[in-house]
Design a protein around this motif. Sequence first.
Motif, PDB file in Angstrom:
ATOM      1  N   UNK A 127      16.461   2.829   4.132  1.00 14.47           N
ATOM      2  CA  UNK A 127      17.726   3.109   3.453  1.00 14.47           C
ATOM      3  C   UNK A 127      18.739   1.996   3.658  1.00 14.47           C
ATOM      4  N   UNK A 128      18.535   1.176   4.708  1.00 15.90           N
ATOM      5  CA  UNK A 128      19.434   0.058   4.990  1.00 15.90           C
ATOM      6  C   UNK A 128      18.926  -1.257   4.415  1.00 15.90           C
ATOM      7  N   UNK A 129      17.861  -1.175   3.602  1.00 13.45           N
ATOM      8  CA  UNK A 129      17.333  -2.365   2.954  1.00 13.45           C
ATOM      9  C   UNK A 129      16.475  -3.229   3.847  1.00 13.45           C
ATOM     10  N   UNK A 130      15.977  -2.684   4.959  1.00 12.45           N
ATOM     11  CA  UNK A 130      15.268  -3.489   5.952  1.00 12.45           C
ATOM     12  C   UNK A 130      13.756  -3.497   5.770  1.00 12.45           C
ATOM     13  N   UNK A 131      13.231  -2.793   4.782  1.00 13.91           N
ATOM     14  CA  UNK A 131      11.787  -2.775   4.583  1.00 13.91           C
ATOM     15  C   UNK A 131      11.383  -1.630   3.685  1.00 13.91           C
ATOM     16  N   UNK A 132      10.068  -1.444   3.535  1.00 15.09           N
ATOM     17  CA  UNK A 132       9.532  -0.334   2.752  1.00 15.09           C
ATOM     18  C   UNK A 132       8.498   0.387   3.611  1.00 15.09           C
ATOM     19  N   UNK A 133       8.075   1.569   3.159  1.00 13.89           N
ATOM     20  CA  UNK A 133       7.036   2.294   3.876  1.00 13.89           C
ATOM     21  C   UNK A 133       6.296   3.202   2.914  1.00 13.89           C
ATOM     22  N   UNK A 134       5.253   3.857   3.408  1.00 13.03           N
ATOM     23  CA  UNK A 134       4.521   4.883   2.665  1.00 13.03           C
ATOM     24  C   UNK A 134       4.547   6.150   3.513  1.00 13.03           C
ATOM     25  N   UNK A 135       5.006   7.252   2.899  1.00 13.92           N
ATOM     26  CA  UNK A 135       5.152   8.519   3.625  1.00 13.92           C
ATOM     27  C   UNK A 135       4.696   9.691   2.757  1.00 13.92           C
TER      28      UNK A 135
END
Length: 297
Positions: free
Chosen positions: A229-237
Amino acid sequence: MINPVWLRSFCTLVEVGHFTRTAERLHMTQSGVSQHVRKLEQHLERSLLIRQGKRFTLTDAGSRLYREASAIVESLSDLERRIGADPLHDGVVRIMSPGSVGLKLYPHLLELQRRHPKLVMDYRFAPNADVERAIADYRVDVGIMTSPSSLDEVGIKPVGEEPLLLVTPKNMSEPRWEQLMELGFVDHPDGAHHAGLLLGANYPEFHHSNQFPLAGFSNQISLILQPVSMGLGFTVLPAYAVEAFPARELVQTHRLSKPASETLLLCFRRNQPVANRVRTVIEAMREGLGLGAGDSH
């Protein structure tokens, strides 16, 4: 130690006042009742009754025994009733699941407890291996897993599917491979597995989540999306974890052209009877997952 069956016969005899009717109440023979009283007298080395045909009066020792024993017999009878009871809405139910489905189910089960305060939820979040082991070791009544069990003691039953979602910062509308590589991967305990299922099906370049720069790691399911949410990366959930994130407006979820999901497996101790309170919780879990009623195993 005094035989409690003898005590029950003696106390019932005192209350009924007649050998024949006592035998009828206890579904015994009259001689059986008399034998229990004689065994008590032999054990205590005291006369308890002054017999007058089929009637009797109590000796002083008999009166003292009845005063003390009646409470014991009542307590034992109450214990039998409590142990034999199998209530639908009373008792502790121990549940364990991965965090994502737990975020979905726990509030739903708390609502069930609010309606039935004696039905207490003991809910633990844990990875699949811990859930499996806890079921096998009798530490949990029921669980949810997202992979099949390798233990013979653990039975499983599919109860749903949970979609996997690619989650990026809000400003990314169509995530290209190059953009994901630039962002970096926010990892978590199931990160490699989830990325393999979803990204492996949609990006020819994907081989392993280690290809991405590491942008962070968290083992707390509620915190994994904070750096995203802070623009620091992506993920898969899994979808339930994304739904539970309080700042969903700050992230962008992507359902890719080739969907991937995890099968949710209800798990239980094989060949163990299911208590009614556990059945109640299982039905509530199914409802929480949007399923209809079904058998508890």
